[in-house]
Design a protein around this motif. Sequence first.
Motif, short mmCIF file in Angstrom:
data_model
loop_
_atom_site.label_atom_id
_atom_site.label_comp_id
_atom_site.label_asym_id
_atom_site.label_seq_id
_atom_site.Cartn_x
_atom_site.Cartn_y
_atom_site.Cartn_z
N UNK A 517 -11.01 1.16 11.34
CA UNK A 517 -10.20 2.35 11.13
C UNK A 517 -9.36 2.13 9.88
N UNK A 518 -9.71 2.79 8.79
CA UNK A 518 -9.04 2.55 7.52
C UNK A 518 -7.59 3.03 7.50
N UNK A 519 -7.20 3.84 8.48
CA UNK A 519 -5.82 4.32 8.52
C UNK A 519 -4.88 3.30 9.14
N UNK A 520 -5.42 2.30 9.81
CA UNK A 520 -4.57 1.27 10.41
C UNK A 520 -4.00 0.36 9.34
N UNK A 521 -2.88 -0.26 9.61
CA UNK A 521 -2.33 -1.25 8.70
C UNK A 521 -3.27 -2.45 8.63
N UNK A 522 -3.11 -3.26 7.61
CA UNK A 522 -3.95 -4.44 7.46
C UNK A 522 -3.86 -5.34 8.68
N UNK A 523 -2.64 -5.52 9.16
CA UNK A 523 -2.46 -6.39 10.32
C UNK A 523 -3.07 -5.78 11.57
N UNK A 524 -2.89 -4.46 11.76
CA UNK A 524 -3.44 -3.80 12.94
C UNK A 524 -4.97 -3.79 12.90
N UNK A 525 -5.54 -3.60 11.70
CA UNK A 525 -7.00 -3.61 11.57
C UNK A 525 -7.56 -4.97 11.93
N UNK A 526 -6.88 -6.02 11.51
CA UNK A 526 -7.32 -7.37 11.88
C UNK A 526 -7.20 -7.59 13.37
N UNK A 527 -6.14 -7.07 13.96
CA UNK A 527 -5.91 -7.25 15.40
C UNK A 527 -6.99 -6.57 16.25
N UNK A 528 -7.65 -5.56 15.69
CA UNK A 528 -8.68 -4.88 16.48
C UNK A 528 -9.94 -5.73 16.65
N UNK A 529 -10.11 -6.73 15.79
CA UNK A 529 -11.25 -7.63 15.96
C UNK A 529 -11.01 -8.50 17.18
N UNK A 530 -11.96 -8.51 18.06
CA UNK A 530 -11.86 -9.31 19.30
C UNK A 530 -12.15 -10.77 18.96
N UNK A 531 -11.10 -11.54 18.75
CA UNK A 531 -11.23 -12.97 18.51
C UNK A 531 -11.06 -13.71 19.82
#
Length: 609
Positions: A517-531
């Motif tokens: 989701x390009x509207x998310x912040x950089x940190x939030x976009x990274x957080x969406x990845x299931x690590x």
Amino acid sequence: MKKHKLIIAILSCTLSFTTVTSCSEFLDAENISNSNEDQQFDSVADTFTALIGVYNQVIGDDGYGQRLNLYYPQTADDFKTSGDYNCNDRRGISTYGACTSNPDLNKPFLKLYSGIERANLVIKNIPLSPVYQTGSAADKKSMDRYLGEALTLRAMFYYDLIKNWGDVPMQMVPSSDLESVYLPKTDRDVIYDKIIADLATAAELVPWRSEAATANVRFTKAAVKGLRARIALARAGYSLRRDPRIMAKGSNSEAYYQIAYDECRDIINSGQHGLNASFEAVFRALHDNTEDAAHEVIFAVGAFGGNAATDSKIGYYNGMRHTDGSNWKSSGGINAVATYFYEFGKYDVRRDLTVASMQINDANQAILATGALCTDGKFRKSWTSITGTAQNLAIDWPLLRYSDILLMFAEADNELNGSPSQDAINAVQLVRNRAYAGNVGQAGSIPTDKTGFFNYIVHERLLEFGGEGLRKYDLIRWNLLATKIAETKHKLSDLSNGTGQYANVPSVLYYKESPYDRTKTAQAALQTIDIYVPAGVNRSDVYYTPAPASTTVPTGYKAINWRAAVTGQYINDPLKGYAQYFEANRKELLPIYQDIIQSNYNLTQDYGY
């Protein structure tokens, strides 16, 4: 076309000092007859047109659209160019192994002198103009502003020449006024002193932002003063001298620290600019040609037009990688040095914006990057409205930010006083507290002794300006480039071996792809990845916790090399190694392109090239 692009766009192909038939002719340096000069400067409007021609030499692939800001500043201890060494392209520059035949050294050098020629014409002719001599007060005020901007642009062109090539020919009048255009090199300190004096004049001629009624792609008083401070610190610091060929300071450094201090203090006290509460918002605004709410970006290099002459490849060549099959193809051609991620504290909000540890795959999903292929993340094609294969994205370049003013002020204060004043500490604290927004208690304390405070600023500038083209030049003026390259090589070895401060860094990470989701912040976009996070470990600690055995990882997770990507080849290989061809007291400067040397019998190569 956004309004603030008008300053550059107005004559991209159709207007210049002389009649032209194509953009390529317009971008060449002009030889103007006296009659044409008189005609060009006989009105405010025509003089403004001439000024635009000077601004035009800042932009494009050979200016701050690619080479000056994305090729030349690599490699320090933050970022480097991707790919294998070749002495005749950008990778040769990045590894400090450029040949004198490298074509990427040619047009930027010529473009800077073309800008100087155009600026000289404006500077010469404004005082001679009938408008300047007998016009209305309003017209004279406009002409004064144009003169100040031309002086500033000329200073900027010379600064770019000096920081990349050292001593260069100094030409302060149009070519038509010279007996010979075959000029020898001038000592850089002489040039520095001249442009520092010119910038003092310019600062009196241009308005503050609130009075200017223009956007930050034109120089205002704070931008002039900030550039003067930056150049004064370069003059106060070290540079590679021709004879003897050593890194040495110029004379009377304290006077130049005082200039930097005074100029930065004036900007701080003006109330014209501030720190944006959101670090990311500063860079998001550059993607749609707006200004951030706090006017933190004091001066930006504009980009427009979708072509190599006037636009930029910011966000395409550099920035977060989007693979070829994604909606946003971009190369991600600049990689973070693998240790850079770990220079940030885990609560520092700058880390996940500055170092993009994710990329976008062909299915428009966010995935993790390896530890060796993280990119500079302040620029992202997916933050623009442009999709497909386009390379010119009209993203502006942040040449000067308010946080730089705060840190330059603090540095100069420390040098002048022998230890930091409370004002200097407060200035650094402002930058640091924003970086730890929401976790200020984790920001740590700031040293109050001279050496400790200086070292703190050295590190804070590493974190604040990563990917903005400042770090290599900072290290050079501090005479720390050789030291930091050696330190980084040692750190890379420790990281590769999982020893020292990197003993708990995982060799691999496990993750699942996630929709981007390009509207998310950089940190939030990274957080969406299931690590995958082992039991008892917080997600924020996964980069600091040894990797579990693959047999304990649930089905469906993919493994990606993190620390394991940092191999001996990455550190020392002749083709792929970090700063592989750096030599102290030689490679702090670039060679001059061989054809330029051959075209001027008074010009020498120097520095062992």
